[in-house]
Design a protein around this motif. Structure first.
Motif, PDB file in Angstrom:
ATOM      1  N   ILE A 185       3.619   6.178  11.473  1.00 19.18           N
ATOM      2  CA  ILE A 185       3.504   6.285  10.013  1.00 19.18           C
ATOM      3  C   ILE A 185       2.441   7.321   9.654  1.00 19.18           C
ATOM      4  N   LEU A 245       3.939  10.429   7.543  1.00 17.80           N
ATOM      5  CA  LEU A 245       3.558  10.591   6.138  1.00 17.80           C
ATOM      6  C   LEU A 245       2.341  11.490   5.964  1.00 17.80           C
ATOM      7  N   SER A 298       9.101   8.070   1.048  1.00 18.78           N
ATOM      8  CA  SER A 298       8.879   9.430   1.550  1.00 18.78           C
ATOM      9  C   SER A 298       7.425   9.875   1.428  1.00 18.78           C
ATOM     10  N   ASP A 299       6.575   9.034   0.843  1.00 19.01           N
ATOM     11  CA  ASP A 299       5.155   9.357   0.734  1.00 19.01           C
ATOM     12  C   ASP A 299       4.363   8.059   0.756  1.00 19.01           C
ATOM     13  N   ILE A 300       3.077   8.176   1.014  1.00 20.97           N
ATOM     14  CA  ILE A 300       2.241   6.987   1.208  1.00 20.97           C
ATOM     15  C   ILE A 300       2.094   6.180  -0.073  1.00 20.97           C
ATOM     16  N   LEU A 353       5.149   4.035  -0.450  1.00 17.10           N
ATOM     17  CA  LEU A 353       5.139   2.996   0.580  1.00 17.10           C
ATOM     18  C   LEU A 353       4.173   1.875   0.207  1.00 17.10           C
ATOM     19  N   GLN A 367      10.367   4.529  10.105  1.00 15.93           N
ATOM     20  CA  GLN A 367      10.952   3.721   9.039  1.00 15.93           C
ATOM     21  C   GLN A 367      11.727   2.507   9.550  1.00 15.93           C
TER      22      GLN A 367
END
Length: 386
Positions: free
Chosen positions: A34, A38, A94-96, A99, A161
């Motif tokens: 991760i 990311l 697609s980005d922190i 998430l 993912q």
């Protein structure tokens, strides 16, 4: 005694329990990926865990009240759906920032699960069967804790993912609970003020306060010396790989599951107080042994002691707590216990970090020994055998 693990309702509880530990255990192997996927720094990866656990701290009291006032399934089913939908949505982040928000809402769904599985077992069973059911469920919990990192690691080989697809299993579980689960529900028409007053009165008893303290101290030991500092000790002293360190923890989980599975018979033969005292002695032996064994192979002796202690202590405390509260306040009891558990998870690494700075690795495990001695004192003098 009948084979409780064949009970349909308890099997649904097993499923809920496995969801409870999935949210963190399954993604641990994917954390380095991760970071890379990311493009974030290692200092920020902890938020992926914290965003998920934070709702449990914030919502635990409310969850307990709602479960007692409007029913277990009314909270359980939406929680499973939230957990499954937002957990699976993390696959597409697609980005922190995205998430973290998804993990937060997944955590909102997860927060009631840890409260409800113990509450429902308390509703379903009494006496010796309750202890046996708690033990079998703790065995399932230990197996899930041990297995999820391996499953998550295999999925992470496809991409960071992929472990986030596992929460999708909560959705069919929620549907099955709607259609097939037949557990008793609380029926109370007392005013909210009376409910809170009665629950607070029951929680303020010596027995309840001693059990809450035991929960807190247990998880200080687990998240301080064990989870935070034993991997550092094994790496620095023996140069173990992450896989080897994982095997050491797997050994503890296996023994936890074994002790928990036999808990019903052990409690009937020896009584809860003696078993809690035995667990405290085993905790103490592990705290003395882990930093002082002469070679790596001997590390398994104190680790086995710790695993056995967990298998006896945690389900026994939950059994005694559910026995103290009538069904109308049982959710509040388990929520209070869950709140203290999460508080210990938060406090223990910081507390033991301060001890480590002042007194080194030996000081950390001596701190754990002090916790074990207090648990022993509580079991001997403050907790009444059921």
């Amino acid at each position: 005694m009948r084979k409780l693990y064949l009970d349909k309702n308890l099997q649904f509880v097993f499923g809920v329990t496995l969801m409870t530990v999935m949210g963190v255990s399954s993604i641990i192997p994917a954390l380095p990926d991760i970071i890379e996927g990311l493009h974030i720094g290692p200092a920020h990866i902890g938020w992926v865990i914290s965003a998920f656990t934070l709702p449990g701290v914030l919502l635990a009291p409310l969850v307990g009240i709602l479960a007692d006032r409007i029913g277990r399934k009314a909270i359980l089913v939406p929680s499973l759906f939230l957990f499954g939908i937002f957990g699976t949505a993390c696959f597409f982040a697609s980005d922190i920032k995205t998430l973290l928000w998804l993990r937060f809402f997944q955590g909102v769904g997860a927060a009631p699960l840890g409260v409800l599985y113990g509450t429902i077992i308390g509703d379903l069973y009494e006496g010796r069967e309750r202890a046996a059911a708690m033990g079998v469920n703790a065995s399932v919990l230990a197996m899930g804790t041990a297995a999820y990192p391996g499953v998550g690691g295999l999925l992470a080989m496809l991409g960071w993912q992929w472990p986030f697809l596992l929460p999708a299993t909560a959705i069919p579980l929620g549907l099955a609970v709607i259609l097939k689960m037949d557990a008793p529900e609380p029926r109370s028409h007392e005013a909210l003020s009376d409910y809170i007053r009665n629950a607070a009165r029951l929680m303020a008893t010596r027995q309840a306060m001693s059990l809450f303290a035991t929960t807190f101290l247990t998880f200080v030991i687990l998240y301080g010396p064990l989870i935070t500092y034993m991997p550092i000790l094994l790496d620095e002293r023996y140069g173990l790989s992450s896989a080897a360190i994982g095997f050491v923890f797997l050994t503890a989980s296996f023994l936890t599951g074994l002790a928990s599975f036999r808990l019903g018979r052990l409690a009937h033969a020896f009584g809860t107080r003696k078993l809690l005292m035995t667990a405290a002695v085993l905790y103490g032996a592990s705290m003395l042994g882990i930093p002082n064994v002469p070679s790596f192979i001997w590390i398994f002796v104190p680790v086995i002691c710790f695993g056995l202690a967990q298998g006896l202590n945690i389900p026994l405390v939950m059994t005694l707590l559910t026995s103290l509260a009538p069904m109308q306040q049982r959710g509040a009891f388990m929520a209070a216990n869950g709140l203290l558990l999460r508080l210990a998870q938060t406090v223990a690494p910081v507390l033991m970090g301060g001890i480590y700075v002042l007194f080194g690795m030996q000081g950390v495990f001596l701190g754990g020994l002090v916790c074990a001695l207090i648990i022993f004192w509580l079991a001997m003098f403050r907790i009444v055998d059921e």
